[in-house]
Design a protein around this motif. Structure first.
Motif, PDB file in Angstrom:
ATOM      1  N   ALA A 240      -3.033  -2.644  18.017  1.00 27.74           N
ATOM      2  CA  ALA A 240      -4.113  -3.030  17.324  1.00 27.74           C
ATOM      3  C   ALA A 240      -4.837  -1.875  16.605  1.00 27.74           C
ATOM      4  CB  ALA A 240      -5.137  -3.554  18.325  1.00 27.74           C
ATOM      5  N   VAL A 241      -5.716  -2.001  15.610  1.00 33.75           N
ATOM      6  CA  VAL A 241      -6.819  -1.036  15.266  1.00 33.75           C
ATOM      7  C   VAL A 241      -7.207  -0.047  16.155  1.00 33.75           C
ATOM      8  CG1 VAL A 241      -6.520  -1.983  12.896  1.00 33.75           C
ATOM      9  CG2 VAL A 241      -8.546  -2.549  14.421  1.00 33.75           C
ATOM     10  N   THR A 242      -7.880  -0.604  17.295  1.00 38.84           N
ATOM     11  CA  THR A 242      -8.544   0.048  18.202  1.00 38.84           C
ATOM     12  C   THR A 242      -7.504   0.983  19.385  1.00 38.84           C
ATOM     13  OG1 THR A 242      -8.675  -2.174  19.304  1.00 38.84           O
ATOM     14  CG2 THR A 242     -10.440  -1.256  18.120  1.00 38.84           C
ATOM     15  N   GLY A 243      -6.341   0.583  18.977  1.00 44.95           N
ATOM     16  CA  GLY A 243      -5.439   1.606  19.896  1.00 44.95           C
ATOM     17  C   GLY A 243      -4.489   0.677  21.067  1.00 44.95           C
ATOM     18  N   GLU A 244      -5.193  -0.591  21.268  1.00 47.07           N
ATOM     19  CA  GLU A 244      -4.448  -1.253  22.563  1.00 47.07           C
ATOM     20  C   GLU A 244      -3.209  -1.931  21.647  1.00 47.07           C
ATOM     21  OE1 GLU A 244      -9.203  -2.211  22.870  1.00 47.07           O
ATOM     22  OE2 GLU A 244      -7.822  -2.014  21.408  1.00 47.07           O
ATOM     23  N   TRP A 245      -2.381  -2.115  22.919  1.00 46.86           N
ATOM     24  CA  TRP A 245      -1.216  -2.782  22.545  1.00 46.86           C
ATOM     25  C   TRP A 245      -1.450  -4.331  22.831  1.00 46.86           C
ATOM     26  CZ3 TRP A 245       3.044  -1.220  19.939  1.00 46.86           C
ATOM     27  CH2 TRP A 245       3.267   0.211  19.955  1.00 46.86           C
ATOM     28  N   VAL A 246      -0.937  -5.307  21.985  1.00 51.15           N
ATOM     29  CA  VAL A 246      -1.169  -6.674  22.053  1.00 51.15           C
ATOM     30  C   VAL A 246       0.232  -7.454  22.041  1.00 51.15           C
ATOM     31  CG1 VAL A 246      -2.521  -8.839  20.981  1.00 51.15           C
ATOM     32  CG2 VAL A 246      -3.299  -6.439  20.611  1.00 51.15           C
ATOM     33  N   GLU A 247       0.280  -8.193  23.087  1.00 47.38           N
ATOM     34  CA  GLU A 247       1.547  -8.939  23.248  1.00 47.38           C
ATOM     35  C   GLU A 247       1.602 -10.119  22.146  1.00 47.38           C
ATOM     36  OE1 GLU A 247       2.687  -9.953  27.216  1.00 47.38           O
ATOM     37  OE2 GLU A 247       2.504  -7.844  28.010  1.00 47.38           O
ATOM     38  N   LEU A 248       2.761 -10.346  21.698  1.00 45.99           N
ATOM     39  CA  LEU A 248       2.794 -11.462  20.681  1.00 45.99           C
ATOM     40  C   LEU A 248       4.401 -12.061  20.785  1.00 45.99           C
ATOM     41  CD1 LEU A 248       4.015  -9.992  18.145  1.00 45.99           C
ATOM     42  CD2 LEU A 248       1.492  -9.812  17.641  1.00 45.99           C
ATOM     43  N   GLU A 249       4.522 -13.016  20.150  1.00 49.67           N
ATOM     44  CA  GLU A 249       5.933 -13.627  20.021  1.00 49.67           C
ATOM     45  C   GLU A 249       6.147 -13.675  18.270  1.00 49.67           C
ATOM     46  OE1 GLU A 249       8.521 -17.655  21.135  1.00 49.67           O
ATOM     47  OE2 GLU A 249       6.502 -17.508  21.631  1.00 49.67           O
ATOM     48  N   ALA A 250       7.274 -13.028  18.108  1.00 42.63           N
ATOM     49  CA  ALA A 250       7.513 -12.968  16.574  1.00 42.63           C
ATOM     50  C   ALA A 250       8.607 -13.894  16.031  1.00 42.63           C
ATOM     51  CB  ALA A 250       7.454 -11.548  16.144  1.00 42.63           C
TER      52      ALA A 250
END
Length: 256
Positions: free
Chosen positions: A208-218
């Protein structure tokens, strides 16, 4: 082998106004989202774009949006769930008519712009869109933002869903896209965008732009056909995916 769908928003020209390089991009993607006349497109453009997709063996999807040609469907509007249902049925039905005339079937539905982003967070709108797709043809695949209410609504309606990620957009910590009104909404370089794509597809996460990693399905990657460098970018994304051993293929079999 990892597999992902590469989709592109197409058919967004209107009358005398030309948008995008659809014929050049079409051979590079596995599915096309064709504008249905509300935010962009017109009957002639819909017809020509669908024919081009058929010729290339590309999966055909309807791309319904808000009735806002001037704003290209990217401005929020106050609509009810019933409004959303009717808009989707009307637009998907129009493209389905061209598909039937060509002897082919639609593969998916992907809402456009503000309608897509509104439905990503508003479950009532998402449910209305999912019901509209199901009522038209329950075999259609519903494309929606990964982790969004639209994906959950599609699953609840019994639809096949494809979780979509964006190559050229930045993400917020909650997994939503950074609004286009923000200065960092679009990634600054093709290299950054390609790197983001590979991370999303191979690691199922995005920073994310705030530095956190976001889990997602692609399951499917969006390429915006109206971008100034869309064609060169599509070449770069496809080449990077293939080099990484990722197969590019439309998700789910075509409807029979």
């Amino acid at each position: 082998m990892a597999q992902v769908d590469l989709n592109c928003d197409m058919g967004e020209s209107f009358g005398a106004y030309q948008m995008g390089t659809d014929l050049q991009i079409m051979p590079l993607v596995s599915s096309a989202n064709i504008a249905c006349g509300f935010h962009a497109g017109d009957p002639s453009v819909m017809h020509k774009t669908l024919a081009a997709a058929v010729a290339q063996g590309v999966a055909i999807g309807a791309h319904p949006g808000l009735p806002d040609l001037v704003g290209f469907g990217r401005r929020n509007m106050q609509i009810t769930p019933l409004d959303a249902y009717d808009m989707v049925v009307y637009q998907v039905g129009a493209l389905a008519g061209f598909a039937k005339a060509a002897g082919v079937s639609l593969h998916h539905v992907k809402p456009h712009g503000a309608l897509y982003n509104m439905a990503a967070k508003d479950r009532a709108l998402a449910d209305a869109i999912a019901r509209a797709v199901r009522d038209i043809d329950a075999s259609l695949v519903l494309y929606g933002l990964a982790g969004s209410e639209l994906i959950r609504a599609g699953e609840a309606a019994g639809l096949k869903v494809a979780s979509e990620v964006f190559a050229d957009r930045s993400y917020q910590a909650d997994g939503s896209l950074t609004p286009r009104s923000h200065p960092n909404a679009l990634l600054e370089s093709d290299e950054d965008a390609v790197k983001q794509v590979l991370t999303m597809v191979t690691e199922n996460r995005v920073k994310a732009v705030t530095g956190e990693w976001v889990e997602l399905e692609a399951n499917t990657i969006c390429i915006h056909g109206d971008g100034a460098h869309a064609l060169s970018f599509a070449h770069k994304v496809k080449a990077a995916l293939l080099q990484a051993g990722v197969e590019i293929k439309a998700m789910y079999a075509f409807p029979t």
